[in-house]
Design a protein around this motif. Structure first.
Motif, short mmCIF file in Angstrom:
data_model
loop_
_atom_site.label_atom_id
_atom_site.label_comp_id
_atom_site.label_asym_id
_atom_site.label_seq_id
_atom_site.Cartn_x
_atom_site.Cartn_y
_atom_site.Cartn_z
N ARG A 84 -49.09 -17.39 -114.01
CA ARG A 84 -50.51 -17.00 -114.14
C ARG A 84 -50.67 -15.50 -113.89
O ARG A 84 -51.35 -14.81 -114.65
CB ARG A 84 -51.38 -17.80 -113.18
N THR A 85 -50.01 -14.99 -112.85
CA THR A 85 -50.08 -13.56 -112.54
C THR A 85 -49.54 -12.73 -113.69
O THR A 85 -50.08 -11.66 -114.01
CB THR A 85 -49.29 -13.25 -111.24
N GLN A 90 -52.89 -19.76 -118.28
CA GLN A 90 -54.14 -19.74 -117.52
C GLN A 90 -54.15 -20.85 -116.48
O GLN A 90 -54.74 -20.71 -115.42
CB GLN A 90 -55.33 -19.87 -118.46
N SER A 91 -53.53 -21.97 -116.82
CA SER A 91 -53.46 -23.09 -115.88
C SER A 91 -52.22 -23.91 -116.19
O SER A 91 -51.61 -23.76 -117.25
CB SER A 91 -54.71 -23.97 -115.98
N GLU A 92 -51.89 -24.82 -115.29
CA GLU A 92 -50.74 -25.69 -115.50
C GLU A 92 -50.94 -26.56 -116.74
O GLU A 92 -49.97 -27.00 -117.35
CB GLU A 92 -50.49 -26.54 -114.26
#
Length: 154
Positions: A84-85, A90-92
């Motif tokens: 994500r960083t 954006q999400s799992e």
């Protein structure tokens, strides 16, 4: 029957397109991270049975869930914050809905492992069993499964 035939043809074309798209994903990830695409396929087969929606649960000795694995390459949830960083996801959920991304991330993780411990079957086993000293047997068991599938594909 006349109305059903075009649907069967369209379904067959979608199946072929998805298979060739997936072949492209493994080939592209392999080329990008200098990993044999057949090896990536074998890992995917062993990890998820080629199920892009697979979710695995890792538990401690008390049975408590400690992490989860997502998608084709069973990407462990411990990687999600870094990904994500880096802006990779954006999400799992992206690891379940974007199979090519999942394969690319798996190839990236494997390439990083191979840089740490070298190109050996035990090192390949670290993709599944980690680097802990007491996990040698688990690494080798996993490596044997991947090796068996890899050789069957040749």
């Amino acid at each position: 029957m006349k109305k059903l035939f075009p649907l069967l043809i369209a379904g067959g074309l979608l199946l072929c397109a998805s298979r060739s798209a997936m072949a492209f994903c493994y080939n592209e990830a392999g080329a990008r991270y200098h990993v044999d695409p057949q090896l990536l396929r074998s890992i995917s087969k062993v990890e998820s049975g080629f199920n892009p929606g697979a979710i695995g649960y890792n538990r401690n000795k008390k049975g408590q869930v400690t992490s989860r694995d997502f998608g084709l390459m069973q990407i462990n949830s411990t990687h999600v914050p870094q990904l994500r960083t880096m802006g990779v996801l954006q999400s799992e959920q992206d690891l379940l809905t974007k199979p090519c991304l999942n394969v690319m991330v798996g190839a990236w993780i494997l390439a990083r492992h191979l840089q740490v411990c070298g190109v050996t079957w035990e090192c390949l086993g670290s993709y599944n069993a980690g680097f802990a000293d007491d996990n040698t047997a688990r690494r080798m068991l996993y490596a044997r499964k991947v090796y068996a599938d890899y050789m069957a594909r040749r």
